[in-house]
Design an enzyme around this catalytic site. Sequence first.
Site, mmCIF file in Angstrom:
data_model
loop_
_atom_site.group_PDB
_atom_site.id
_atom_site.type_symbol
_atom_site.label_atom_id
_atom_site.label_comp_id
_atom_site.label_asym_id
_atom_site.label_seq_id
_atom_site.Cartn_x
_atom_site.Cartn_y
_atom_site.Cartn_z
ATOM 1 N N ASP A 11 64.484 -13.525 -4.558
ATOM 2 C CA ASP A 11 64.854 -14.829 -4.014
ATOM 3 C C ASP A 11 64.793 -15.872 -5.136
ATOM 4 O O ASP A 11 64.213 -15.623 -6.203
ATOM 5 C CB ASP A 11 63.883 -15.168 -2.874
ATOM 6 C CG ASP A 11 64.156 -16.510 -2.259
ATOM 7 O OD1 ASP A 11 65.317 -16.773 -1.902
ATOM 8 O OD2 ASP A 11 63.215 -17.318 -2.135
ATOM 9 N N ASP A 13 64.804 -20.079 -4.698
ATOM 10 C CA ASP A 13 63.980 -21.258 -4.405
ATOM 11 C C ASP A 13 62.626 -20.835 -3.848
ATOM 12 O O ASP A 13 62.548 -20.093 -2.871
ATOM 13 C CB ASP A 13 64.674 -22.139 -3.372
ATOM 14 C CG ASP A 13 66.025 -22.641 -3.843
ATOM 15 O OD1 ASP A 13 66.062 -23.317 -4.877
ATOM 16 O OD2 ASP A 13 67.042 -22.353 -3.177
ATOM 17 N N ASP A 174 59.405 -15.534 -1.082
ATOM 18 C CA ASP A 174 58.269 -16.400 -0.768
ATOM 19 C C ASP A 174 58.162 -16.719 0.712
ATOM 20 O O ASP A 174 57.233 -17.427 1.118
ATOM 21 C CB ASP A 174 58.384 -17.719 -1.539
ATOM 22 C CG ASP A 174 59.528 -18.592 -1.019
ATOM 23 O OD1 ASP A 174 60.676 -18.089 -0.987
ATOM 24 O OD2 ASP A 174 59.288 -19.742 -0.649
#
Length: 227
Positions: A11, A13, A174
């Site tokens: 991922d 961001d 995240d």
Amino acid sequence: MFTDIRAVIIDLDGTMVDTAPDFLLAVNRMREDLGLSAITLAEIKRMVGKGSEHLIRQVLATDFDEAGVQQHFDVALAGYQHHYAQINGLHSELYPDVMNGLQAMQALGLKLACVTNKPLVFAQVLLQMKGLAPYFSLTYGGDSFAHKKPHPLPLLSVCQQFGLPPAQVLAIGDSSNDAIAARAAGCPVLTVPYGYNHGEPVQNIQSDGIVETLLSAAKLLTTPTTT
């Protein structure tokens, strides 16, 4: 579980780059255009992760009811995208050991893909600006497919492009978006503890483990499983 990994989907961001300050500036410039007051960094961190459309709806919902959100949505989204394009990457920073982690994964011969819910053009610019682009042979954004994470389609598409079964493709993110998408695709998934996750504790994510950094994840892949 991690002894036969051939590729990694990462991922963007909240996993590789702390982009919340960019989001905050673009959103608040858009809000100023609409005559609305600024919102805080803490509020932004709870809203990001599910794509630009979801972000703008959440932002507008702090001021308007559902009808008002719908009324202002198109102008707000266009304004946000205009402002974000101007400041993309200028106020964001790499998280610790991201570059070292990517280098370690590359040294292991792993194929790397970046899958984000960020619009593809913004993701490509950010990866290039931060020196991350050369590590990835595939990059997909939230507008690359008919569905974005937590739908498994983007991850399954990477597996297909790499010619690998999902069980050999590790996902790292995240948020619960990443874990849900990975579970649905059949990929193992690791979580970093420092991202956004919609304001929820990372411990609540149903992943296969929490790793402090991408470098920690790379080292885990080199550690034989003991019985």
